[in-house]
Every structure is written in structure tokens, then in C-alpha cells.
Scaffold this active site. Structure first.
Site, PDB file in Angstrom:
ATOM      1  N   SER A  14       0.967  -0.865  -0.107  1.00  0.00           N
ATOM      2  CA  SER A  14       0.198   0.092  -0.471  1.00  0.00           C
ATOM      3  C   SER A  14       0.942   0.993   0.181  1.00  0.00           C
ATOM      4  CB  SER A  14      -1.038   0.112   1.374  1.00  0.00           C
ATOM      5  OG  SER A  14      -1.873   1.027   0.858  1.00  0.00           O
ATOM      6  N   LYS A  24      -0.971  -4.039  -3.331  1.00  0.00           N
ATOM      7  CA  LYS A  24      -2.110  -2.969  -2.541  1.00  0.00           C
ATOM      8  C   LYS A  24      -1.980  -2.198  -3.375  1.00  0.00           C
ATOM      9  CE  LYS A  24      -4.672  -2.803   0.545  1.00  0.00           C
ATOM     10  NZ  LYS A  24      -4.643  -1.098   0.790  1.00  0.00           N
ATOM     11  N   ASP A  76       9.801   5.852 -10.407  1.00  0.00           N
ATOM     12  CA  ASP A  76       9.358   6.147 -11.012  1.00  0.00           C
ATOM     13  C   ASP A  76      10.219   7.994 -12.201  1.00  0.00           C
ATOM     14  OD1 ASP A  76       7.565   4.768 -11.506  1.00  0.00           O
ATOM     15  OD2 ASP A  76       6.076   5.625 -12.152  1.00  0.00           O
TER      16      ASP A  76
END
Length: 459
Positions: free
Chosen positions: A315, A340, A326
Site C-alpha cells: 500500500s 495492494k 518512476d
């Protein structure tokens, strides 16, 4: 053999009970449009926002009445309706649930950083209770429970297909009381029992340590309301421990971090990013469409960063790892994360119960959904124990008779390795990577005049 029958009057009574759960406008239209006796049924002619499947409602009412008449023990209307609500939410996904007042209060306490229990994050996987991760310095961690362990029994009661909130309530209790869990661990053929003593779980969200000169370690165990502020103080303390010098590398440890508050994850990511998108969410309602952007100012000023993850990183941990990956701000090291990628909204209800419901999915800055996929590390390092091989005795230059003495000054003593890396192979590898990057950065920063004066020889 005894038998019973359900008449159309019973079904009508069930439908009448159901209307009490609806808004007055829908209830009146439902009663007006309900077919009587054997009248052919069809879907109600209601506004599209309130279109209800009448055939399914009639089936529900029939089942409701059959249970009330024939179940082996008497069951009240209130109990049956609560079971129905729980069933609706349990059928959606493993993370949506209807919480009792106690469970709702305990969830609120856990986001504040203190609650009573064992210190594990669990989820449902194919009907089994599966451990996402144990929380640092809790009875679960001390007992050696691991991510992906399955809980087969709780105090001798089978846990298969047990509702998640009910299992959590069974495992929580007064500090000092004992509980026995039967565990099935991947790779082991036989289950085993573990006895734990419940404790007041006071989660220390952030820990820090100076591993070696110029290289810091920041551990985040769970994302709570105060996590970002604690992390900022930890970074300042690391620089102070480094005799005031800026760090040359940092390890951010998110292993076995089950997640927490979305805003806290965005704030932690913001500490290490200069600008740009951190995470965005998409759901059906307007208030579930959120974007989190980084504010100006990287607290480490671009210093190399390694993020450690594993299958217990879930999460909010995956939000941080995905954002830094990224943006190419950090090297992600370890093993694939839990996967998740959904956002749950906690809604208080007027009966002191709570509703936890999945309302959105989150995406990394490059539009990757982590749901059921997880974050894949840039460098895969599995948890392992390394055994040093005994090097055989060999002759070195210093052992030869009449060897020449070294005329240079003695080399400065090398720093002793931190105890934190002993027996922790992924952390050891992360430290080695940062040390290598620091050496490379130092050599790249040499002035041209100094670099040209380095000794060379021709062949």
C-alpha cells in the site's frame, strides 16, 4: 421429516422489512410496485439512480424468512441484517468490511500509533488469513512470524473463511493475555503452533542510524499521521551524528511496512523529490480523484538513495517506492512488493459502526497500477544468510624474508561495520551499493588539475 412452506405473504413481509432500509422515496415506490401473489415480476420502474432488481430482492426476502422460520437456533432480524451487510462488503474485495464499534475504534487508534494486540497486518487470500507483515518490536515480530504465513487456527478455532474483522477482534485483547496461533509457512510441510502474549502496541513509526561515516539508515515501520515530521527530524539527527556533514547516501527501509495513511506516503516521497507528480487516484466519485504533487526542495539535495522493499511492503510503502522509482530518484532493492494498489475510505455510521470500503485505485507517476502486481525492484536481493568461507593459509609479500617495508604513512583505520547490517543481507548489499556510488561520486568530483596529476604509465 418435518417440512415448512413459504407463502407469498411471507415474501411480502420480507420485502416490507427491506423497505425500512431504503430512503422514503424508494421505499414508497417499491411497495407500490411490488407484485402481489402470483403476479409476474419484473424490474421496478424507478429512476436510474434507484433501479432495484426486484427478482433478487424477492429471493433475498425468501431466504430471510426461511432462516427465521427453520434455522436451528432463533435469529433476530437485527442479526440477520448485520450478517447481510457483512456479506455484501466481504464479497467485494479483501479490504472492504463492516466494522463493529470496537473494531472501528481500534482502527482509528492504529492510525494514531497505539493499540492493543499482536502487531501483525493480515489480509484474506483464498479464504485464508495471511500475514502481510509483522510490525517492528511487537509480539508478532518477536515470535518470528513472517510475511505470507497463513493463520490456520486462533486458539483452536479454524480461521478458514473467517471474516477479517472478526479475526482481528479475536486476536486483539487485554495486554498480558495469551493467544495461540496455528501457522502454515510456505516451504514447510507441517503447520506449527505459536503462543504469543498480547501487548499494548506502540508503533515507533520512524527509526534512524548512522551505519557508517556519511551513510544513513532510515526505517519506516508504518505510515501514520506524524510519520513525515518524524522522518524530517530523523534526517536532521543523522546529519548531526555525521559531525554536521551532509550525508553521502541514505537507505530507506520499507520492508514489512504494511502501509497506512495515503497522505503520509505522499509526504515522505515529497522529502526526496524536487517536483512532479507523486501519486494519483481514480475512483467513481469526484472526491476520489486525487493528485499529490511534490513541493520544491529535496531534503537530501540529490544524494544517492536506496529503498529496500519485500513482499511485506504494501500500500503506502508501494506508493513511495513507485514514486521514487518512476522519478529515478532511488534504486529500489529487495524483492517484489505485496501488490495492494487500492485506496480504502473509512466512513463512520450513525450506530457507532464503521464502514471500510475500497473507493479508488492509485497509480504511480508514470501511470502504473500496482494492484495485484506490486513494485518490482531494480536490483533483486532475496533475504538470505551468508556464510563466509574459511580462506586457506597462503603466503603473502609480508611473509617473505627480506621483504621491503612500506614507506608510506599507515592507512587510516576503516570504520567498523554497523551491527544493523550483520545478518541482514539485503541491507548489507544496499550499504555496499551506496559506498560504491560514494566512491564514484568522489572520483568524478576531482578537479581537472588534480585528476591530471594522478600517476600513469605507458606500455
Amino acid at each position: 421429516m418435518s417440512c415448512f412452506s413459504i407463502t407469498s405473504q411471507h415474501v411480502q413481509a420480507g420485502l416490507l422489512s427491506l423497505t425500512l432500509l431504503l430512503t422514503p422515496a424508494v421505499a414508497s415506490e417499491l411497495l407500490a410496485a411490488t407484485p402481489h401473489q402470483d403476479e409476474p415480476s419484473s424490474r421496478l420502474d424507478l429512476p436510474s439512480d434507484y433501479l432495484l432488481p426486484l427478482d433478487e430482492l424477492r429471493t433475498f426476502a425468501e431466504v430471510f424468512e426461511r432462516i427465521k422460520q427453520a434455522y436451528v437456533h432463533p435469529v433476530t432480524d437485527a442479526e440477520l441484517l448485520e450478517y447481510a451487510i457483512r456479506g455484501m462488503l466481504d464479497g467485494l474485495d479483501p479490504h472492504s468490511s463492516y466494522m463493529s464499534p470496537d473494531a472501528f475504534q481500534q482502527l482509528q487508534e492504529s492510525t494514531q500509533g497505539e493499540f492493543g494486540g499482536l502487531g501483525i497486518e493480515i489480509t484474506l487470500n483464498d479464504g485464508y488469513l495471511e500475514i502481510v507483515s509483522p510490525i517492528d518490536d511487537t509480539p508478532a515480530a518477536a515470535a518470528g512470524l513472517q510475511a505470507q504465513d497463513r493463520i490456520l487456527q486462533i486458539d483452536g478455532i479454524a480461521a478458514r473463511n473467517l471474516p477479517l474483522d472478526e479475526a482481528i477482534e479475536m486476536m486483539r485483547g487485554p495486554a498480558g493475555t495469551e493467544i495461540q496461533l496455528t501457522i502454515q509457512r510456505p516451504g514447510l510441510t507441517q503447520p506449527f503452533d505459536v503462543t504469543l502474549t498480547r501487548a499494548v502496541i506502540q508503533i515507533v513509526s520512524v527509526r534512524h542510524e548512522l551505519l557508517e561515516e556519511d551513510i544513513g539508515y532510515l526505517r519506516i515501520a508504518q505510515f501514520q499521521q506524524r510519520t513525515a515530521q518524524e522522518a524530517e527530524r530523523a534526517l536532521a539527527a543523522l546529519q548531526q551524528a555525521n559531525q554536521g556533514r551532509p550525508l553521502q547516501g541514505l537507505i530507506l527501509d520499507l520492508r514489512n511496512n504494511p502501509g497506512g495513511i495515503l497522505q503520509a506516503a505522499a509526504d515522505i516521497s515529497d522529502l526526496f523529490l524536487e517536483s512532479g507528480l507523486i501519486v494519483y487516484t481514480e475512483g467513481r466519485l469526484p472526491d476520489t480523484q486525487m493528485r499529490f504533487e511534490a513541493s520544491a526542495g529535496d531534503r537530501l539535495a540529490g544524494v544517492p538513495l536506496v529503498v529496500l522493499i519485500n513482499s511485506g511492503s504494501a500500500s503506502a510503502s508501494e506508493i513511495v517506492a513507485g514514486a521514487l522509482q518512476d522519478h529515478r530518484r532511488a534504486v529500489i532493492m529487495g524483492s517484489a512488493s505485496f501488490g495492494k494498489g487500492s485506496v480504502q475510505t473509512i466512513l463512520p455510521l450513525n450506530n457507532n459502526y464503521g464502514l471500510k470500503m475500497t473507493t479508488a485505485l492509485y497509480y504511480t507517476p508514470l501511470g502504473r497500477s500496482i494492484q495485484n502486481q506490486g513494485i518490482q525492484p531494480d536490483i533483486e536481493v532475496q533475504a538470505a544468510q551468508i556464510t563466509l568461507l574459511q580462506e586457506g593459509r597462503s603466503t603473502r609479500e609480508a611473509d617473505l624474508p627480506r621483504h621491503l617495508e612500506n614507506q608510506q604513512l599507515p592507512a587510516s583505520a576503516q570504520p567498523r561495520p554497523s551491527r544493523a547490517t550483520q545478518g541482514d543481507y539485503p541491507l548489507h548489499e544496499a550499504l555496499n551499493l551506496l559506498k560504491g556510488l560514494a566512491i564514484f561520486r568522489a572520483s568524478s568530483a576531482l578537479p581537472a588539475s588534480e585528476a591530471s596529476s594522478l600517476p600513469s604509465r605507458s606500455h
